[in-house]
Design a protein around this motif. Structure first.
Motif, PDB file in Angstrom:
ATOM      1  N   PRO A  91       0.899  -1.204   0.205  1.00 21.04           N
ATOM      2  CA  PRO A  91      -0.040  -0.053  -0.003  1.00 21.04           C
ATOM      3  C   PRO A  91       0.752   1.475  -0.071  1.00 21.04           C
ATOM      4  CG  PRO A  91       0.088  -1.080   2.128  1.00 21.04           C
ATOM      5  CD  PRO A  91       0.758  -1.901   1.283  1.00 21.04           C
ATOM      6  N   HIS A  92       2.209   1.239   0.446  1.00 20.60           N
ATOM      7  CA  HIS A  92       2.653   2.469   0.436  1.00 20.60           C
ATOM      8  C   HIS A  92       3.711   2.783  -0.679  1.00 20.60           C
ATOM      9  CE1 HIS A  92       5.495  -1.033   1.291  1.00 20.60           C
ATOM     10  NE2 HIS A  92       6.727  -0.313   1.109  1.00 20.60           N
ATOM     11  N   LEU A  93       3.573   1.811  -1.689  1.00 23.27           N
ATOM     12  CA  LEU A  93       4.275   2.026  -3.038  1.00 23.27           C
ATOM     13  C   LEU A  93       3.037   2.327  -4.400  1.00 23.27           C
ATOM     14  CD1 LEU A  93       6.404  -1.060  -3.082  1.00 23.27           C
ATOM     15  CD2 LEU A  93       7.173   1.531  -2.472  1.00 23.27           C
ATOM     16  N   ASP A  94       3.383   3.164  -5.069  1.00 20.36           N
ATOM     17  CA  ASP A  94       2.530   3.215  -6.207  1.00 20.36           C
ATOM     18  C   ASP A  94       2.714   1.836  -7.201  1.00 20.36           C
ATOM     19  OD1 ASP A  94       4.926   3.408  -7.941  1.00 20.36           O
ATOM     20  OD2 ASP A  94       4.525   5.573  -8.124  1.00 20.36           O
ATOM     21  N   ASN A  98       5.266  -1.210  -7.023  1.00 17.07           N
ATOM     22  CA  ASN A  98       4.760  -2.724  -6.807  1.00 17.07           C
ATOM     23  C   ASN A  98       5.534  -3.553  -7.862  1.00 17.07           C
ATOM     24  OD1 ASN A  98       2.667  -3.578  -4.741  1.00 17.07           O
ATOM     25  ND2 ASN A  98       2.422  -1.369  -4.973  1.00 17.07           N
ATOM     26  N   LEU A  99       5.455  -3.151  -9.063  1.00 17.07           N
ATOM     27  CA  LEU A  99       5.972  -3.866 -10.107  1.00 17.07           C
ATOM     28  C   LEU A  99       7.624  -3.973 -10.088  1.00 17.07           C
ATOM     29  CD1 LEU A  99       4.111  -2.478 -13.321  1.00 17.07           C
ATOM     30  CD2 LEU A  99       3.451  -4.316 -11.907  1.00 17.07           C
ATOM     31  N   ARG A 100       8.098  -3.075  -9.590  1.00 18.96           N
ATOM     32  CA  ARG A 100       9.477  -2.912  -9.250  1.00 18.96           C
ATOM     33  C   ARG A 100      10.070  -3.867  -8.229  1.00 18.96           C
ATOM     34  NH1 ARG A 100      11.091   3.158 -10.365  1.00 18.96           N
ATOM     35  NH2 ARG A 100      11.543   3.091 -12.940  1.00 18.96           N
ATOM     36  N   ALA A 101       9.157  -4.493  -7.479  1.00 14.17           N
ATOM     37  CA  ALA A 101       9.375  -5.111  -6.210  1.00 14.17           C
ATOM     38  C   ALA A 101      10.194  -6.256  -6.351  1.00 14.17           C
ATOM     39  CB  ALA A 101       8.144  -5.287  -5.339  1.00 14.17           C
ATOM     40  N   GLY A 102       9.820  -6.895  -7.537  1.00 12.40           N
ATOM     41  CA  GLY A 102      10.576  -8.183  -7.889  1.00 12.40           C
ATOM     42  C   GLY A 102      11.689  -8.295  -8.772  1.00 12.40           C
ATOM     43  N   ARG A 103      12.225  -7.031  -9.094  1.00 17.51           N
ATOM     44  CA  ARG A 103      13.421  -6.545  -9.731  1.00 17.51           C
ATOM     45  C   ARG A 103      14.616  -7.438  -9.478  1.00 17.51           C
ATOM     46  NH1 ARG A 103      14.538  -2.663 -13.438  1.00 17.51           N
ATOM     47  NH2 ARG A 103      16.670  -2.277 -13.851  1.00 17.51           N
ATOM     48  N   GLY A 104      14.684  -7.535  -8.130  1.00 17.15           N
ATOM     49  CA  GLY A 104      16.035  -8.288  -7.756  1.00 17.15           C
ATOM     50  C   GLY A 104      16.140 -10.124  -7.890  1.00 17.15           C
ATOM     51  N   ARG A 105      14.590 -10.476  -7.833  1.00 17.25           N
ATOM     52  CA  ARG A 105      14.348 -11.954  -8.089  1.00 17.25           C
ATOM     53  C   ARG A 105      14.761 -12.198  -9.572  1.00 17.25           C
ATOM     54  NH1 ARG A 105       9.093 -13.731  -5.705  1.00 17.25           N
ATOM     55  NH2 ARG A 105       9.613 -15.613  -6.778  1.00 17.25           N
ATOM     56  N   LEU A 130       0.765   3.507 -13.984  1.00 21.85           N
ATOM     57  CA  LEU A 130       1.937   3.246 -13.204  1.00 21.85           C
ATOM     58  C   LEU A 130       2.220   4.138 -12.271  1.00 21.85           C
ATOM     59  CD1 LEU A 130       4.365   2.411 -16.484  1.00 21.85           C
ATOM     60  CD2 LEU A 130       3.607   1.065 -14.654  1.00 21.85           C
ATOM     61  N   ARG A 131       1.539   5.368 -12.083  1.00 19.36           N
ATOM     62  CA  ARG A 131       1.794   6.440 -11.115  1.00 19.36           C
ATOM     63  C   ARG A 131       0.778   6.589 -10.104  1.00 19.36           C
ATOM     64  NH1 ARG A 131       7.023   6.889 -10.598  1.00 19.36           N
ATOM     65  NH2 ARG A 131       8.308   7.339 -12.481  1.00 19.36           N
ATOM     66  N   ARG A 132      -0.215   5.616 -10.462  1.00 24.10           N
ATOM     67  CA  ARG A 132      -1.461   5.472  -9.570  1.00 24.10           C
ATOM     68  C   ARG A 132      -1.074   4.903  -8.265  1.00 24.10           C
ATOM     69  NH1 ARG A 132      -6.258   4.633 -12.506  1.00 24.10           N
ATOM     70  NH2 ARG A 132      -7.237   4.017 -10.387  1.00 24.10           N
ATOM     71  N   THR A 133      -1.549   5.312  -7.006  1.00 20.95           N
ATOM     72  CA  THR A 133      -1.674   4.541  -5.794  1.00 20.95           C
ATOM     73  C   THR A 133      -2.437   3.502  -5.731  1.00 20.95           C
ATOM     74  OG1 THR A 133      -3.114   6.149  -4.744  1.00 20.95           O
ATOM     75  CG2 THR A 133      -0.825   6.771  -4.471  1.00 20.95           C
ATOM     76  N   VAL A 134      -1.985   2.615  -5.009  1.00 18.70           N
ATOM     77  CA  VAL A 134      -2.872   1.259  -4.732  1.00 18.70           C
ATOM     78  C   VAL A 134      -4.234   1.715  -4.446  1.00 18.70           C
ATOM     79  CG1 VAL A 134      -3.003  -0.942  -3.459  1.00 18.70           C
ATOM     80  CG2 VAL A 134      -0.789   0.014  -4.370  1.00 18.70           C
ATOM     81  N   THR A 135      -4.671   2.593  -3.553  1.00 22.71           N
ATOM     82  CA  THR A 135      -5.711   2.798  -2.669  1.00 22.71           C
ATOM     83  C   THR A 135      -6.803   3.310  -3.810  1.00 22.71           C
ATOM     84  OG1 THR A 135      -5.161   5.075  -1.829  1.00 22.71           O
ATOM     85  CG2 THR A 135      -4.802   3.179  -0.499  1.00 22.71           C
ATOM     86  N   THR A 136      -6.305   3.935  -4.921  1.00 24.77           N
ATOM     87  CA  THR A 136      -7.196   4.254  -6.137  1.00 24.77           C
ATOM     88  C   THR A 136      -7.694   3.413  -6.992  1.00 24.77           C
ATOM     89  OG1 THR A 136      -5.409   5.189  -7.357  1.00 24.77           O
ATOM     90  CG2 THR A 136      -6.160   6.662  -5.667  1.00 24.77           C
ATOM     91  N   LEU A 137      -7.044   2.053  -6.860  1.00 28.25           N
ATOM     92  CA  LEU A 137      -7.161   1.260  -8.075  1.00 28.25           C
ATOM     93  C   LEU A 137      -8.802   0.402  -7.649  1.00 28.25           C
ATOM     94  CD1 LEU A 137      -3.700  -0.648  -8.196  1.00 28.25           C
ATOM     95  CD2 LEU A 137      -4.522   1.223  -9.793  1.00 28.25           C
ATOM     96  N   SER A 138      -9.410   0.080  -8.898  1.00 24.38           N
ATOM     97  CA  SER A 138     -10.632  -0.790  -9.021  1.00 24.38           C
ATOM     98  C   SER A 138     -10.152  -2.017  -8.646  1.00 24.38           C
ATOM     99  CB  SER A 138     -11.302  -0.603 -10.175  1.00 24.38           C
ATOM    100  OG  SER A 138     -10.438  -1.160 -11.076  1.00 24.38           O
ATOM    101  N   GLY A 139     -10.929  -3.018  -8.345  1.00 25.12           N
ATOM    102  CA  GLY A 139     -10.843  -4.496  -8.044  1.00 25.12           C
ATOM    103  C   GLY A 139     -10.120  -5.035  -9.306  1.00 25.12           C
ATOM    104  N   GLY A 140     -10.607  -4.734 -10.501  1.00 24.01           N
ATOM    105  CA  GLY A 140      -9.760  -5.461 -11.596  1.00 24.01           C
ATOM    106  C   GLY A 140      -8.509  -4.655 -12.003  1.00 24.01           C
TER     107      GLY A 140
END
Length: 372
Positions: A91-94, A98-105, A130-140
């Motif tokens: 929730p603290h990332l846009d 979130n997409l970049r969280a797996g970059r190291g793996r 890409l620049r949206r915060t998680v809390t503003t996203l719809s379910g889909g």
């Protein structure tokens, strides 16, 4: 899929033991069953999240679990992309974070993280988010981002746990095509847990059915779901026939399609689509929304009367399942009728008849990027 996934595990649970022995080389393997049958537990065991599991799990020549040899590879080293039911975005990332969280793996797995990211953003149409915060996203949108985050880690195996379960019917119709894109464009084996007959027919090549932790059926999804031992569960979840089609013409309020992946089958009038002529789509028709007639009908509001021939008739409790084929390159349709109707129409293999289908009973599954 070049690497075979081999799973032979046993895990004691509260009400039963998970006891599964399966090997698959299919691109997408579905796991179907009632709530509490062990589907999610099986995924968690493969991912390495269930420490009490005993047995053997391997992908290709890499063993992840072998309790006899005391091999137990931790989850972060298995190269698994896992999308749980509740998405669990940071929730603290846009979205980009979130997409970049797996970059190291991805780097550790020998992938180019930027290339993987570019492909994921394109396939899942994530650029506007890409620049949206998680809390503003719809379910889909959340589901697409969760899937994208798993893909951006460069996984060798993708585990999807009920990816559409939290979405309403309208959102499921919009998100399912994105899953089809992933299936088509990423060379990654996928295990898909689902209780949705439409989802497993549209995406899976192979289907495993669990009941109280054990496999009770396996095979081609349509054949498995219409097995008399499995169909009562599929019916409870809303069994629908899933058919490929190609757009043939668009009218003011409806669209005409031709059935079959090549569009060479019978014509069908469906709800209006924005897809251009010649574009493929999927449609579904509930098994209990099709009416059978022995003669060409007249004076009906149903727009579709499709010639067909009965292939088989099976008893499932008080109902009868009639399997009828409309064209060689189109999957057969399954229709629910009462035993009285079967007897009155003298339905048997080889019987010629007409399938009456209302336009409003048909649901379309369209790629949202392909419309005109």
């Amino acid at each position: 899929m070049s690497d075979a996934l081999s799973v032979r595990v046993r895990l004691p649970l509260d009400r039963f033991d998970l006891d599964v022995d399966v090997r698959t080389t299919h691109r997408v393997t579905g796991i179907f069953g009632a709530s509490g049958s062990g589907k999610t537990t099986l995924l968690e065991t493969i991912a390495g999240l269930r420490r009490g599991a005993r047995g053997h799990v391997a992908l290709g020549d890499e063993t992840w679990l072998d309790d006899e040899r005391r091999v137990r590879i931790p989850p972060e080293r298995r190269g698994v992309g896992y999308v749980p039911q509740d998405s669990l975005l940071f929730p603290h990332l846009d979205v980009l974070g979130n997409l970049r969280a797996g970059r190291g793996r991805a780097l550790a797995g020998g992938h180019d993280p930027d290339a993987v990211m570019d492909t994921t953003v394109r396939v899942l149409d994530l650029a506007p988010l890409l620049r949206r915060t998680v809390t503003t996203l719809s379910g889909g949108e959340r589901q697409r981002v969760a899937l994208g985050r798993a893909l951006c880690s460069g996984p060798r195996l993708l585990l999807l746990d009920e990816p559409l379960a939290s979405l309403d019917a309208a959102l499921r119709r919009r998100v399912l095509p994105f899953l089809q894109r992933v299936q088509a464009e990423f060379a990654i084996p996928i295990l898909l847990v689902s209780h949705d007959p439409v989802e497993v027919q549209a995406l899976c090549e192979d289907l495993i059915v669990l009941r109280e932790g054990r496999m009770i059926a396996r095979g081609e999804p349509r054949a498995v779901l219409t097995d008399p031992a499995v169909f009562p569960l599929a019916e409870t979840e809303g069994f629908e026939n899933v058919l490929p089609a190609v757009v043939a013409a668009t009218r003011d309020g409806t669209t005409q399609v031709r059935l079959g992946s090549a569009g060479a089958g019978p014509a069908l009038t469906v709800p209006r689509s924005t897809l251009p002529v010649g574009h493929p789509l999927l449609l579904s028709v509930p098994a209990d929304e099709i009416v059978l007639a022995l003669e060409p009908p007249a004076g009906l509001s149903a727009r579709n009367a499709v010639p067909a021939r009965v292939e088989r008739v099976e008893a499932v409790g008080p109902i009868r399942l009639v399997t009828a084929r409309v064209a060689d390159d189109t999957p057969p349709l399954v229709i629910e009728v009462t035993d009285d109707a079967r007897a009155e129409l003298q339905l048997a293999p080889g019987t010629a008849l007409y399938l009456l289908i209302k336009t409003t009973a048909i649901t379309l599954y369209e790629d949202p990027s392909a419309g005109g």
